[in-house]
Motif scaffolding. Structure first.
Motif, PDB file in Angstrom:
ATOM      1  N   UNK A   1     -36.206  24.604  46.979  1.00  0.00           N
ATOM      2  CA  UNK A   1     -35.707  24.372  45.620  1.00  0.00           C
ATOM      3  C   UNK A   1     -35.028  23.003  45.523  1.00  0.00           C
ATOM      4  N   UNK A   2     -34.319  22.614  46.562  1.00  0.00           N
ATOM      5  CA  UNK A   2     -33.604  21.333  46.564  1.00  0.00           C
ATOM      6  C   UNK A   2     -34.540  20.140  46.758  1.00  0.00           C
ATOM      7  N   UNK A   3     -35.550  20.305  47.597  1.00  0.00           N
ATOM      8  CA  UNK A   3     -36.372  19.166  48.021  1.00  0.00           C
ATOM      9  C   UNK A   3     -37.663  19.007  47.222  1.00  0.00           C
ATOM     10  N   UNK A   4     -38.298  20.115  46.847  1.00  0.00           N
ATOM     11  CA  UNK A   4     -39.608  20.062  46.188  1.00  0.00           C
ATOM     12  C   UNK A   4     -39.441  20.313  44.688  1.00  0.00           C
TER      13      UNK A   4
ATOM     14  N   UNK B   1     -30.156  20.925  61.080  1.00  0.00           N
ATOM     15  CA  UNK B   1     -29.290  20.117  60.195  1.00  0.00           C
ATOM     16  C   UNK B   1     -30.049  19.593  58.987  1.00  0.00           C
ATOM     17  N   UNK B   2     -31.368  19.684  59.029  1.00  0.00           N
ATOM     18  CA  UNK B   2     -32.190  19.195  57.918  1.00  0.00           C
ATOM     19  C   UNK B   2     -31.857  19.915  56.619  1.00  0.00           C
ATOM     20  N   UNK B   3     -31.317  21.126  56.734  1.00  0.00           N
ATOM     21  CA  UNK B   3     -31.035  21.928  55.542  1.00  0.00           C
ATOM     22  C   UNK B   3     -30.083  21.222  54.585  1.00  0.00           C
ATOM     23  N   UNK B   4     -29.199  20.327  55.135  1.00  0.00           N
ATOM     24  CA  UNK B   4     -28.238  19.614  54.286  1.00  0.00           C
ATOM     25  C   UNK B   4     -28.460  18.107  54.255  1.00  0.00           C
ATOM     26  N   UNK B   5     -29.466  17.619  54.965  1.00  0.00           N
ATOM     27  CA  UNK B   5     -29.718  16.184  55.000  1.00  0.00           C
ATOM     28  C   UNK B   5     -30.403  15.711  53.720  1.00  0.00           C
ATOM     29  N   UNK B   6     -30.131  14.471  53.300  1.00  0.00           N
ATOM     30  CA  UNK B   6     -30.864  13.916  52.160  1.00  0.00           C
ATOM     31  C   UNK B   6     -32.329  13.708  52.536  1.00  0.00           C
ATOM     32  N   UNK B   7     -33.225  14.052  51.644  1.00  0.00           N
ATOM     33  CA  UNK B   7     -34.658  13.939  51.912  1.00  0.00           C
ATOM     34  C   UNK B   7     -35.274  12.929  50.948  1.00  0.00           C
ATOM     35  N   UNK B   8     -36.064  12.022  51.491  1.00  0.00           N
ATOM     36  CA  UNK B   8     -36.767  11.054  50.658  1.00  0.00           C
ATOM     37  C   UNK B   8     -37.703  11.783  49.698  1.00  0.00           C
ATOM     38  N   UNK B   9     -37.903  11.200  48.524  1.00  0.00           N
ATOM     39  CA  UNK B   9     -38.773  11.784  47.497  1.00  0.00           C
ATOM     40  C   UNK B   9     -40.100  12.237  48.107  1.00  0.00           C
ATOM     41  N   UNK B  10     -40.429  13.517  47.930  1.00  0.00           N
ATOM     42  CA  UNK B  10     -41.636  14.072  48.537  1.00  0.00           C
ATOM     43  C   UNK B  10     -42.876  13.946  47.647  1.00  0.00           C
ATOM     44  N   UNK B  11     -42.677  13.599  46.367  1.00  0.00           N
ATOM     45  CA  UNK B  11     -43.808  13.584  45.442  1.00  0.00           C
ATOM     46  C   UNK B  11     -44.948  12.657  45.874  1.00  0.00           C
TER      47      UNK B  11
ATOM     48  N   UNK C   1     -44.138  17.568  59.646  1.00  0.00           N
ATOM     49  CA  UNK C   1     -44.008  16.194  60.135  1.00  0.00           C
ATOM     50  C   UNK C   1     -43.462  15.252  59.070  1.00  0.00           C
ATOM     51  N   UNK C   2     -43.872  15.438  57.831  1.00  0.00           N
ATOM     52  CA  UNK C   2     -43.358  14.586  56.752  1.00  0.00           C
ATOM     53  C   UNK C   2     -41.858  14.800  56.588  1.00  0.00           C
ATOM     54  N   UNK C   3     -41.415  16.041  56.637  1.00  0.00           N
ATOM     55  CA  UNK C   3     -39.985  16.336  56.448  1.00  0.00           C
ATOM     56  C   UNK C   3     -39.157  15.812  57.601  1.00  0.00           C
ATOM     57  N   UNK C   4     -39.731  15.815  58.779  1.00  0.00           N
ATOM     58  CA  UNK C   4     -38.996  15.324  59.946  1.00  0.00           C
ATOM     59  C   UNK C   4     -39.120  13.816  60.100  1.00  0.00           C
ATOM     60  N   UNK C   5     -39.893  13.166  59.202  1.00  0.00           N
ATOM     61  CA  UNK C   5     -40.041  11.725  59.257  1.00  0.00           C
ATOM     62  C   UNK C   5     -40.894  11.250  60.388  1.00  0.00           C
ATOM     63  N   UNK C   6     -41.824  12.115  60.833  1.00  0.00           N
ATOM     64  CA  UNK C   6     -42.667  11.777  61.977  1.00  0.00           C
ATOM     65  C   UNK C   6     -43.953  11.099  61.482  1.00  0.00           C
TER      66      UNK C   6
END
Length: 357
Positions: free
Chosen positions: A273-276, A310-320, A352-357
């Motif tokens: 809900x937060x990221x997508x 810790x990813x649950x609270x980390x800022x995530x780059x725009x996924x669109x 992999x996208x969420x982990x920045x790999x």
């Protein structure tokens, strides 16, 4: 689609694997043929010797359909085979045919009054007792054939048979069958999580899909696939069935796991809900949740959270940008979607996208 000439020949390993699967699945189906008079069928239904399993729909035939079926019976038209499973106590569980059997009981031993008929118009408004005794006997003497799976057939064999017999008709779907055939603590958890408001908001479904418990199917897939794909053989229905069965047993012995799995799902849903921004939709105002897209996002997110909590609270780059990319569209396409390689590819893509790999 490739032509026959363009297709490469099957390897010896592929042929051997296919043959092994045929033999394995065939061994699960052992049956015998039987034949019952209408009178005996009605009597056995009344006495409870035929058991309607909980995964089959309630008595849903409308009056017109009951009347049309009874008209066919009176006329002596061919009636489809009945399918049963022989229970350990000798009773027969109805795998297919419960609507027909209940209509027979209601007509012969109950008060079913026939509606308007297309052929036997003079019979409209009749009950069984309105018929002369000679006609009652003739109806009672008609026979219907049945196929009985022996008691060694497991739940999955009955599940498969019910699904295959009813392909394309108005029957209980996989999620409904699973809910009834696999009652237990883990199944209860799936039903509970399928209706939490956040998940309902993220995963829109049509009225038809809602009635067929599509969200329960999605929750079951989330747990089965994110828990690992050991034993997966490109047959989602069988894999999920066996997984839920195993988890029901496990939670009886380890009840503390219930909260762990509940938390895992809710944490994932809140993260999505937060990221997508579109949830599991293809676009902002989408009204559907494609299964392959759901699997990619839900399970991919869970795998990423497992690897880096810790990813649950980390800022995530725009996924669109990558959600609309050709690569994501390709991995969530329907071609070969149930193959394990494709399943791993789409869930790994999001992880992999969420982990920045």
């Amino acid at each position: 689609m490739k032509t026959l000439k363009e297709r490469p020949p099957k390897s010896e390993n592929e042929i051997a694997s296919a043959e092994e699967q045929i033999v394995t699945l065939s061994k699960r189906i052992e049956f015998y043929l039987t034949e019952y008079s209408v009178e005996l069928l009605a009597s056995k239904m009344r006495k409870g010797e035929f058991v309607v399993p909980s995964y089959q729909r309630a008595y849903t035939w409308e009056p017109e359909r009951k009347s049309r079926f009874i008209e066919s019976l009176v006329l002596g038209l061919p009636i489809p085979f009945l399918f049963f499973w022989e229970m350990p106590d000798g009773k027969l569980e109805i795998v297919d045919g419960s609507q027909r059997l209940r209509s027979i009981e209601e007509f012969v031993l109950g008060d079913l009054c026939l509606g308007e008929l297309d052929g036997l118009t003079a019979l409209s408004g009749f009950t069984f007792l309105d018929l002369p005794e000679s006609r009652q006997r003739k109806i009672n003497n008609r026979s219907i054939r049945g196929i009985v799976l022996n008691e060694h057939a497991d739940e999955q064999a009955r599940f498969d048979m019910f699904e295959r017999i009813n392909t394309g008709s108005k029957i209980a779907n996989k999620a409904e069958v699973r809910r009834g055939a696999l009652a237990g603590p883990f199944m209860d958890l799936i039903v509970e999580l399928a209706v939490i408001p956040t998940f309902e908001s993220l995963a829109p479904v049509s009225k038809k899909e809602l009635d067929e418990r599509e969200r329960e199917e999605l929750v079951a897939r989330f747990f089965a696939y994110s828990d690992g794909l050991e034993g997966y053989r490109d047959r989602p229905s069988e894999f999920i069935f066996n997984y839920v069965k195993k988890m029901n047993i496990r939670l009886v012995d380890e009840p503390a796991l219930l909260d762990q799995y509940r938390t895992q799902f809710i944490e994932t849903v809140n993260f999505i809900e937060r990221v997508f921004p579109y949830g599991f939709r293809r676009k902002e105002k989408g009204k559907a949740t494609p299964r392959a897209r759901f699997e990619a996002i839900a399970i991919g997110s869970r795998l990423a959270l497992n690897e880096r909590p810790t990813l649950v609270n980390e800022p995530i780059t725009d996924v669109l940008p990558w959600l609309i990319s050709a690569d994501f569209i390709r991995v969530t396409g329907s071609d070969g979607a149930n193959a394990i390689a494709r399943l791993r590819e789409r869930t790994g893509f999001v992880r992999d996208k969420l982990l920045g790999m």
